[in-house]
Design an enzyme around this catalytic site. Structure first.
Site, PDB file in Angstrom:
ATOM      1  N   ILE A  15      50.713  33.411-106.611  1.00  0.00           N
ATOM      2  CA  ILE A  15      52.078  33.916-106.410  1.00  0.00           C
ATOM      3  C   ILE A  15      52.715  34.312-107.745  1.00  0.00           C
ATOM      4  O   ILE A  15      53.375  35.358-107.840  1.00  0.00           O
ATOM      5  CB  ILE A  15      52.937  32.829-105.700  1.00  0.00           C
ATOM      6  CG1 ILE A  15      52.362  32.541-104.302  1.00  0.00           C
ATOM      7  CG2 ILE A  15      54.391  33.275-105.596  1.00  0.00           C
ATOM      8  CD1 ILE A  15      52.882  31.262-103.652  1.00  0.00           C
ATOM      9  N   SER A  34      54.285  33.316-118.463  1.00  0.00           N
ATOM     10  CA  SER A  34      53.584  32.226-119.142  1.00  0.00           C
ATOM     11  C   SER A  34      52.287  31.897-118.412  1.00  0.00           C
ATOM     12  O   SER A  34      52.242  31.863-117.181  1.00  0.00           O
ATOM     13  CB  SER A  34      54.479  30.982-119.261  1.00  0.00           C
ATOM     14  OG  SER A  34      54.165  30.024-118.276  1.00  0.00           O
ATOM     15  N   ASP A  54      51.219  24.793-121.246  1.00  0.00           N
ATOM     16  CA  ASP A  54      50.602  23.925-120.238  1.00  0.00           C
ATOM     17  C   ASP A  54      51.660  22.907-119.819  1.00  0.00           C
ATOM     18  O   ASP A  54      52.230  22.210-120.674  1.00  0.00           O
ATOM     19  CB  ASP A  54      49.376  23.222-120.856  1.00  0.00           C
ATOM     20  CG  ASP A  54      48.590  22.426-119.835  1.00  0.00           C
ATOM     21  OD1 ASP A  54      49.214  21.857-118.901  1.00  0.00           O
ATOM     22  OD2 ASP A  54      47.357  22.360-119.962  1.00  0.00           O
ATOM     23  N   ASN A  77      56.932  28.326-111.358  1.00  0.00           N
ATOM     24  CA  ASN A  77      56.033  28.514-110.214  1.00  0.00           C
ATOM     25  C   ASN A  77      54.780  27.641-110.300  1.00  0.00           C
ATOM     26  O   ASN A  77      54.219  27.233-109.287  1.00  0.00           O
ATOM     27  CB  ASN A  77      55.651  30.007-110.163  1.00  0.00           C
ATOM     28  CG  ASN A  77      54.428  30.270-109.336  1.00  0.00           C
ATOM     29  OD1 ASN A  77      54.500  30.293-108.115  1.00  0.00           O
ATOM     30  ND2 ASN A  77      53.291  30.441-110.001  1.00  0.00           N
ATOM     31  N   TYR A 148      50.596  15.393-103.214  1.00  0.00           N
ATOM     32  CA  TYR A 148      51.266  16.687-103.450  1.00  0.00           C
ATOM     33  C   TYR A 148      52.686  16.630-102.887  1.00  0.00           C
ATOM     34  O   TYR A 148      53.650  17.028-103.551  1.00  0.00           O
ATOM     35  CB  TYR A 148      50.467  17.801-102.783  1.00  0.00           C
ATOM     36  CG  TYR A 148      51.095  19.175-102.840  1.00  0.00           C
ATOM     37  CD1 TYR A 148      50.997  19.957-103.988  1.00  0.00           C
ATOM     38  CD2 TYR A 148      51.771  19.708-101.740  1.00  0.00           C
ATOM     39  CE1 TYR A 148      51.565  21.235-104.038  1.00  0.00           C
ATOM     40  CE2 TYR A 148      52.331  20.979-101.776  1.00  0.00           C
ATOM     41  CZ  TYR A 148      52.218  21.736-102.925  1.00  0.00           C
ATOM     42  OH  TYR A 148      52.772  23.001-102.972  1.00  0.00           O
ATOM     43  N   LYS A 152      56.286  17.107-104.768  1.00  0.00           N
ATOM     44  CA  LYS A 152      57.249  18.163-104.427  1.00  0.00           C
ATOM     45  C   LYS A 152      58.584  17.562-103.953  1.00  0.00           C
ATOM     46  O   LYS A 152      59.651  18.156-104.158  1.00  0.00           O
ATOM     47  CB  LYS A 152      56.661  19.114-103.390  1.00  0.00           C
ATOM     48  CG  LYS A 152      55.514  19.987-103.928  1.00  0.00           C
ATOM     49  CD  LYS A 152      55.980  20.962-105.005  1.00  0.00           C
ATOM     50  CE  LYS A 152      54.907  22.003-105.340  1.00  0.00           C
ATOM     51  NZ  LYS A 152      55.332  22.956-106.381  1.00  0.00           N
ATOM     52  N   VAL A 182      50.763  30.839 -98.183  1.00  0.00           N
ATOM     53  CA  VAL A 182      50.346  32.065 -98.855  1.00  0.00           C
ATOM     54  C   VAL A 182      48.852  32.019 -99.202  1.00  0.00           C
ATOM     55  O   VAL A 182      48.336  30.976 -99.638  1.00  0.00           O
ATOM     56  CB  VAL A 182      51.170  32.270-100.155  1.00  0.00           C
ATOM     57  CG1 VAL A 182      50.934  33.662-100.720  1.00  0.00           C
ATOM     58  CG2 VAL A 182      52.652  32.041 -99.901  1.00  0.00           C
ATOM     59  N   THR A 184      46.590  32.188-101.397  1.00  0.00           N
ATOM     60  CA  THR A 184      46.170  32.021-102.792  1.00  0.00           C
ATOM     61  C   THR A 184      45.024  31.002-102.834  1.00  0.00           C
ATOM     62  O   THR A 184      44.644  30.445-101.804  1.00  0.00           O
ATOM     63  CB  THR A 184      47.332  31.469-103.624  1.00  0.00           C
ATOM     64  OG1 THR A 184      47.663  30.162-103.105  1.00  0.00           O
ATOM     65  CG2 THR A 184      48.567  32.361-103.539  1.00  0.00           C
TER      66      THR A 184
HETATM   67  N1  LIG Z   1      50.013  28.924-101.578  1.00  0.00           N
HETATM   68  C1  LIG Z   1      50.769  28.276-100.701  1.00  0.00           C
HETATM   69  O1  LIG Z   1      50.561  28.348 -99.476  1.00  0.00           O
HETATM   70  C2  LIG Z   1      51.919  27.432-101.185  1.00  0.00           C
HETATM   71  C3  LIG Z   1      52.677  26.746-100.232  1.00  0.00           C
HETATM   72  C4  LIG Z   1      53.763  25.986-100.666  1.00  0.00           C
HETATM   73  C5  LIG Z   1      54.080  25.929-102.006  1.00  0.00           C
HETATM   74  N2  LIG Z   1      53.299  26.599-102.924  1.00  0.00           N
HETATM   75  C6  LIG Z   1      53.699  26.519-104.335  1.00  0.00           C
HETATM   76  O2  LIG Z   1      53.730  27.827-104.884  1.00  0.00           O
HETATM   77  C7  LIG Z   1      53.462  27.782-106.293  1.00  0.00           C
HETATM   78  C8  LIG Z   1      52.350  28.749-106.650  1.00  0.00           C
HETATM   79  O3  LIG Z   1      51.198  28.368-105.917  1.00  0.00           O
HETATM   80  P1  LIG Z   1      49.915  29.306-105.722  1.00  0.00           P
HETATM   81  O4  LIG Z   1      49.564  29.206-104.294  1.00  0.00           O
HETATM   82  O5  LIG Z   1      50.129  30.618-106.357  1.00  0.00           O
HETATM   83  O6  LIG Z   1      48.846  28.447-106.546  1.00  0.00           O
HETATM   84  P2  LIG Z   1      47.520  28.859-107.349  1.00  0.00           P
HETATM   85  O7  LIG Z   1      47.000  30.156-106.883  1.00  0.00           O
HETATM   86  O8  LIG Z   1      46.670  27.646-107.289  1.00  0.00           O
HETATM   87  O9  LIG Z   1      48.076  29.070-108.844  1.00  0.00           O
HETATM   88  C9  LIG Z   1      48.607  27.963-109.528  1.00  0.00           C
HETATM   89  C10 LIG Z   1      49.213  28.451-110.823  1.00  0.00           C
HETATM   90  O10 LIG Z   1      49.716  27.298-111.524  1.00  0.00           O
HETATM   91  C11 LIG Z   1      49.134  27.288-112.826  1.00  0.00           C
HETATM   92  N3  LIG Z   1      48.982  25.929-113.329  1.00  0.00           N
HETATM   93  C12 LIG Z   1      48.311  24.901-112.762  1.00  0.00           C
HETATM   94  N4  LIG Z   1      48.363  23.819-113.563  1.00  0.00           N
HETATM   95  C13 LIG Z   1      49.082  24.192-114.655  1.00  0.00           C
HETATM   96  C14 LIG Z   1      49.479  23.526-115.845  1.00  0.00           C
HETATM   97  N5  LIG Z   1      49.130  22.259-116.116  1.00  0.00           N
HETATM   98  N6  LIG Z   1      50.227  24.207-116.741  1.00  0.00           N
HETATM   99  C15 LIG Z   1      50.574  25.490-116.521  1.00  0.00           C
HETATM  100  N7  LIG Z   1      50.215  26.180-115.433  1.00  0.00           N
HETATM  101  C16 LIG Z   1      49.474  25.533-114.509  1.00  0.00           C
HETATM  102  C17 LIG Z   1      47.789  27.962-112.655  1.00  0.00           C
HETATM  103  O11 LIG Z   1      47.284  28.350-113.917  1.00  0.00           O
HETATM  104  P3  LIG Z   1      45.670  28.316-114.235  1.00  0.00           P
HETATM  105  O12 LIG Z   1      45.128  29.623-113.730  1.00  0.00           O
HETATM  106  O13 LIG Z   1      45.627  28.176-115.720  1.00  0.00           O
HETATM  107  O14 LIG Z   1      45.100  27.134-113.516  1.00  0.00           O
HETATM  108  C18 LIG Z   1      48.187  29.110-111.746  1.00  0.00           C
HETATM  109  O15 LIG Z   1      48.797  30.152-112.476  1.00  0.00           O
HETATM  110  C19 LIG Z   1      53.131  26.315-106.584  1.00  0.00           C
HETATM  111  O16 LIG Z   1      54.289  25.669-107.048  1.00  0.00           O
HETATM  112  C20 LIG Z   1      52.744  25.759-105.221  1.00  0.00           C
HETATM  113  O17 LIG Z   1      52.918  24.365-105.140  1.00  0.00           O
HETATM  114  C21 LIG Z   1      52.232  27.341-102.542  1.00  0.00           C
END
Ligand SMILES: NC(=O)c1ccc[n+]([C@@H]2O[C@H](COP(=O)([O-])OP(=O)(O)OC[C@H]3O[C@@H](n4cnc5c(N)ncnc54)[C@H](OP(=O)(O)O)[C@@H]3O)[C@@H](O)[C@H]2O)c1
Length: 229
Positions: A15, A34, A54, A77, A148, A152, A182, A184
């Site tokens: 996202i 970032s 990080d 995010n 998790y 949250k 989503v 991802t």
């Molecule tokens: N996808 C869903 O269905 C869903 C549902 C509810 C909430 N969310 C929330 O939406 C947000 C984005 O999720 P996403 O689905 O896009 O997840 P994702 O595809 O797993 O991406 C996670 C992102 O967080 C970064 N990250 C992880 N650990 C980190 C750290 N220690 N320091 C800095 N960056 C870090 C990752 O960077 P790296 O590439 O370096 O690992 C990546 O850019 C999150 O807050 C998640 O909890 C997602």
């Protein structure tokens, strides 16, 4: 200078990456992205400044903040997430969740506060989850629960406390937001059927674009509806 400067924390993939791409297409928008590792592909784009941090490394957050003078909107995010049960979660694993998903976002806000205060907009958007909703989690059978959800839920309380400390005297708008389910790396752990990433990012940016001071401390869904705490 661009009329709006937005920092997206966690822009390497998923996202966050799409938020940065869509923001970079908007007129008068300067984007700061970032990532944990330097992102050459993002740095090559015209109106995107890249920084590295990080969430589990406070020194990296302080260093990144020293490179940014002004921000209108901070979108935090980045997070970790998986489908786990609380009873089988080790203390070390729970601490990882809390470090990245709770302490990290708070440290980011603390570090970038001078940059936010340098502008009048003063918006903090924290990407959370319905997993962090107490009401939604009672009896929940689907989605990420366990550690998790604990992280949250705590993150939502961080948002409320930041609202209490920054809204009334400093003019900030602080909102947690659920991005939807989503497709991802994280979302696909729950199987097929999640919404496309661009749809979620478009919804998030529509809500962010319409935020006013009076919206602070509402728990937003990606489509603009309001979620229960
Ligand atoms: N996808 C869903 O269905 C869903 C549902 C509810 C909430 N969310 C929330 O939406 C947000 C984005 O999720 P996403 O689905 O896009 O997840 P994702 O595809 O797993 O991406 C996670 C992102 O967080 C970064 N990250 C992880 N650990 C980190 C750290 N220690 N320091 C800095 N960056 C870090 C990752 O960077 P790296 O590439 O370096 O690992 C990546 O850019 C999150 O807050 C998640 O909890 C997602």
């Amino acid at each position: 200078m661009a009329s709006n400067i937005t920092l997206v924390v966690g822009a390497s993939r998923g996202i966050g990456r799409e938020l940065v791409h869509q923001l970079s297409q908007q007129a008068n928008q300067q984007v700061i992205a970032s990532t944990r590792k330097p992102a050459a592909d993002l740095a090559d784009l015209d109106n995107i400044q890249t920084i590295t941090l990080d969430l589990a490394d406070p020194a990296s957050i302080a260093q990144a903040a020293s490179e940014v003078a002004e921000i209108d909107t901070l979108i935090i995010n980045a997070a970790i997430g998986d489908n786990e049960q609380l009873l089988s979660t080790s203390a070390a694993r729970l601490n990882d969740y809390l470090s990245v998903n709770v302490t990290g976002p708070l440290t980011v806000v603390q570090a970038f506060l001078p940059a936010l205060k340098a502008r009048k907009t003063r918006q903090i958007v924290i990407i959370s989850s319905t997993s962090g909703s107490m009401q939604t989690q009672i009896g929940a059978k689907r989605g990420f629960m366990g550690p998790y959800a604990v992280s949250k839920g705590a993150l939502n309380m961080v948002a409320i406390q930041l609202h209490n400390e920054l809204h009334y005297d400093e003019g900030f708008t602080v909102v947690p937001m659920h991005p939807g389910w989503v497709a991802t790396d994280m979302g696909n752990v729950c199987g097929p059927g999640a919404m496309p990433i661009p749809t979620s990012a478009e919804g998030i940016l529509r809500v962010v674009g319409g935020l006013t001071y009076a919206d602070s401390a509402k728990f937003y869904n990606w489509d603009g509806s309001i979620l229960p705490w």
